[in-house]
Write a protein that holds these residues in place. Structure first.
Motif, PDB file in Angstrom:
ATOM      1  N   ILE A  92       0.849  -1.206   0.000  1.00  0.00           N
ATOM      2  CA  ILE A  92       0.000   0.000   0.000  1.00  0.00           C
ATOM      3  C   ILE A  92       0.879   1.248   0.000  1.00  0.00           C
ATOM      4  CG2 ILE A  92      -1.649   1.340   1.423  1.00  0.00           C
ATOM      5  CD1 ILE A  92      -2.945  -1.018  -0.086  1.00  0.00           C
ATOM      6  N   ASP A  93       0.634   2.103  -1.001  1.00  0.00           N
ATOM      7  CA  ASP A  93       1.397   3.356  -1.112  1.00  0.00           C
ATOM      8  C   ASP A  93       0.618   4.546  -0.585  1.00  0.00           C
ATOM      9  OD1 ASP A  93       3.677   2.265  -2.718  1.00  0.00           O
ATOM     10  OD2 ASP A  93       2.016   1.740  -4.043  1.00  0.00           O
ATOM     11  N   GLY A  94      -0.719   4.462  -0.676  1.00  0.00           N
ATOM     12  CA  GLY A  94      -1.546   5.591  -0.266  1.00  0.00           C
ATOM     13  C   GLY A  94      -2.714   5.147   0.592  1.00  0.00           C
ATOM     14  N   ILE A  95      -3.038   5.969   1.594  1.00  0.00           N
ATOM     15  CA  ILE A  95      -4.185   5.678   2.472  1.00  0.00           C
ATOM     16  C   ILE A  95      -5.115   6.874   2.406  1.00  0.00           C
ATOM     17  CG2 ILE A  95      -4.930   5.237   4.850  1.00  0.00           C
ATOM     18  CD1 ILE A  95      -2.066   4.162   5.393  1.00  0.00           C
ATOM     19  N   ASP A 119       0.191   9.619   2.932  1.00  0.00           N
ATOM     20  CA  ASP A 119      -0.928  10.563   3.080  1.00  0.00           C
ATOM     21  C   ASP A 119      -1.231  11.229   1.738  1.00  0.00           C
ATOM     22  OD1 ASP A 119      -2.713  12.553   4.077  1.00  0.00           O
ATOM     23  OD2 ASP A 119      -1.006  13.933   4.290  1.00  0.00           O
ATOM     24  N   VAL A 120      -1.854  10.464   0.823  1.00  0.00           N
ATOM     25  CA  VAL A 120      -2.063  10.962  -0.538  1.00  0.00           C
ATOM     26  C   VAL A 120      -3.159  12.031  -0.616  1.00  0.00           C
ATOM     27  CG1 VAL A 120      -1.061   9.044  -1.801  1.00  0.00           C
ATOM     28  CG2 VAL A 120      -3.419   8.846  -0.967  1.00  0.00           C
ATOM     29  N   ASP A 121      -3.902  12.239   0.472  1.00  0.00           N
ATOM     30  CA  ASP A 121      -4.851  13.359   0.550  1.00  0.00           C
ATOM     31  C   ASP A 121      -4.116  14.666   0.865  1.00  0.00           C
ATOM     32  OD1 ASP A 121      -7.501  13.163  -0.076  1.00  0.00           O
ATOM     33  OD2 ASP A 121      -8.111  12.317   1.855  1.00  0.00           O
ATOM     34  N   GLY A 122      -2.907  14.547   1.419  1.00  0.00           N
ATOM     35  CA  GLY A 122      -2.107  15.740   1.726  1.00  0.00           C
ATOM     36  C   GLY A 122      -2.594  16.532   2.917  1.00  0.00           C
ATOM     37  N   PHE A 123      -3.278  15.886   3.849  1.00  0.00           N
ATOM     38  CA  PHE A 123      -3.835  16.611   5.008  1.00  0.00           C
ATOM     39  C   PHE A 123      -2.968  16.517   6.261  1.00  0.00           C
ATOM     40  CE2 PHE A 123      -8.387  15.717   3.265  1.00  0.00           C
ATOM     41  CZ  PHE A 123      -8.216  16.716   2.320  1.00  0.00           C
ATOM     42  N   SER A 138       8.704  17.208  -2.348  1.00  0.00           N
ATOM     43  CA  SER A 138       8.836  16.167  -1.318  1.00  0.00           C
ATOM     44  C   SER A 138       7.544  15.947  -0.533  1.00  0.00           C
ATOM     45  CB  SER A 138       9.975  16.519  -0.359  1.00  0.00           C
ATOM     46  OG  SER A 138       9.715  17.757   0.254  1.00  0.00           O
ATOM     47  N   CYS A 139       6.471  16.664  -0.887  1.00  0.00           N
ATOM     48  CA  CYS A 139       5.236  16.480  -0.102  1.00  0.00           C
ATOM     49  C   CYS A 139       4.080  16.058  -1.006  1.00  0.00           C
ATOM     50  CB  CYS A 139       4.886  17.769   0.641  1.00  0.00           C
ATOM     51  SG  CYS A 139       4.260  19.081  -0.419  1.00  0.00           S
ATOM     52  N   TYR A 140       2.928  15.802  -0.403  1.00  0.00           N
ATOM     53  CA  TYR A 140       1.703  15.577  -1.165  1.00  0.00           C
ATOM     54  C   TYR A 140       0.826  16.802  -0.974  1.00  0.00           C
ATOM     55  CZ  TYR A 140       3.541  10.925  -1.317  1.00  0.00           C
ATOM     56  OH  TYR A 140       4.381   9.877  -1.512  1.00  0.00           O
ATOM     57  N   VAL A 141       0.466  17.433  -2.088  1.00  0.00           N
ATOM     58  CA  VAL A 141      -0.366  18.640  -2.035  1.00  0.00           C
ATOM     59  C   VAL A 141      -1.825  18.190  -1.964  1.00  0.00           C
ATOM     60  CG1 VAL A 141      -1.052  20.702  -3.324  1.00  0.00           C
ATOM     61  CG2 VAL A 141       1.332  19.958  -3.339  1.00  0.00           C
ATOM     62  N   MET A 282      -6.112  14.150  -9.091  1.00  0.00           N
ATOM     63  CA  MET A 282      -4.933  14.507  -8.281  1.00  0.00           C
ATOM     64  C   MET A 282      -4.670  13.458  -7.199  1.00  0.00           C
ATOM     65  SD  MET A 282      -3.567  17.185  -9.558  1.00  0.00           S
ATOM     66  CE  MET A 282      -4.093  16.721 -11.181  1.00  0.00           C
ATOM     67  N   LEU A 283      -5.731  12.848  -6.692  1.00  0.00           N
ATOM     68  CA  LEU A 283      -5.546  11.763  -5.716  1.00  0.00           C
ATOM     69  C   LEU A 283      -4.793  10.600  -6.373  1.00  0.00           C
ATOM     70  CD1 LEU A 283      -6.273  10.462  -2.913  1.00  0.00           C
ATOM     71  CD2 LEU A 283      -8.247   9.473  -4.084  1.00  0.00           C
TER      72      LEU A 283
END
Ligand code: NAD
Length: 297
Positions: A92-95, A119-123, A138-141, A282-283
């Motif tokens: 799993i890469d994204g939750i 954290d692919v939602d970027g929250f 380096s982050c998830y927007v 984008m997700l």
């Protein structure tokens, strides 16, 4: 003059087509697809509909997709341990935990429990903090702000030096999109004003905007005479204003009086079919990016 309609459905199709190629490349090089775990708590119809669309898109892209649904009565501890299971899962890469959560659960505790790298939602505060620092690589927007920016770039809307007014200061849309557009770089470099419920003369601020982004959750809040002629209008609002008589499906409306606004704006997003599909695209993009990062590290 009739505004150009910014077609989020078509733009998202183009993005997803590019992602499909990346999924194939990942599989060829590492032998597995990006993995996405979606967690839905309760039966809120809007949340069910959002998660259904996200899952369908992930499956279309041939992700390894795990869908977890839990009753609204789930305890915070149980939800945290479910999140932890996927934090530890190497496939799993994204939750994605669909928000809002029931009032008995502290949303912030759940968001903070997600591994920032998944954290692919970027929250997560780590991702939001890095976004504030301009460390985009380096982050998830967060997906909706990223989708809005992508729409501006793809439509050829000039953001450099533009007056941008953002209506709404939520942590997931208004504030992050204001930060993104105020930063240096392509699709940004704007002069941004963030307006909200305590703003005096809301209409006057809006009338100055070359780009007006509305995320208030109030149907028809923005009247046509609040729009500068030729402005680009991004309507983020998704309001359930009734039920379709024949199909029983929800009737959706944005925060902008669309029919009149399109006679004044230069470009405008429809609801549905504007920002919504871009958020999902984008997700998926964040999830593919997460897979590359995990597999290459
Ligand atoms: P929110 O309720 O958390 O925030 C709304 C913001 O708008 C608040 O900051 C509030 O101060 C401001 N506001 C409300 N009424 C106002 C008024 N009359 N005048 C000025 N400001 C006002 O909502 P949110 O999560 O940011 O979502 C906003 C809307 O966008 C909702 O309709 C939501 O469904 C929609 N949304 C759409 C997507 C998408 O992908 N299309 C994603 C997220 C949210």
């Amino acid at each position: 003059m009739q505004a150009e309609i910014l077609d989020g459905v078509q733009m998202s199709r183009d993005i997803l087509a590019g992602l499909k190629e990346q999924v194939a490349a990942l599989k060829a090089r590492y032998g597995r697809a990006p993995g996405l775990a979606t967690i839905l708590v309760g039966e809120d119809p809007a949340s069910v509909s959002y998660v259904t669309r996200k899952v369908r898109t992930a499956l279309d892209l041939e992700f390894h997709e795990v869908q977890e649904t839990r009753p609204a009565a789930i305890t915070q501890e149980e939800l945290l341990s479910l999140v932890e299971r996927y934090n530890q899962d190497p496939q799993i890469d994204g939750i994605l935990v669909q928000l809002p959560l029931p009032a008995s659960i502290c949303e912030q505790a759940v968001v903070r429990a997600i591994d920032p790298g998944k954290d692919v939602d970027g929250f997560h505060p780590v991702n939001l903090g890095q976004m504030m620092q301009g460390l985009r690589e380096s982050c998830y927007v967060p997906c909706t702000p990223a989708g809005i920016q992508e729409m501006l770039v793809r439509s050829g809307t000039v953001t450099d030096g533009a007056e941008v007014v953002v209506v709404g200061r939520s942590a997931i849309v208004g504030r992050p999109v204001a930060v993104l557009l105020g930063q240096k770089g392509p699709g940004a470099n704007s002069t941004v004003t963030l307006v909200h419920t305590a703003t005096r003369d809301l209409a006057d601020h809006c009338r100055r905007a070359d780009i007006l982004i509305v995320a208030a959750g109030v149907p028809g809040l923005v009247r046509p005479d609040w729009i500068k002629p030729g402005a680009t209008v991004i309507d983020v609002g998704v309001n359930r204003v009734g039920t379709h008589e024949r199909t029983g499906k929800a009737l959706l409306s944005g925060d902008v009086a669309f029919d009149e606004a399109r006679l004044r704006a230069g470009r405008i997003t429809p609801v549905p079919g504007g920002v919504g599909p871009m958020t999902i695209a984008m997700l998926m993009k964040n999830t593919v990016q997460a897979a590359w990062r995990h597999l290459e590290s």
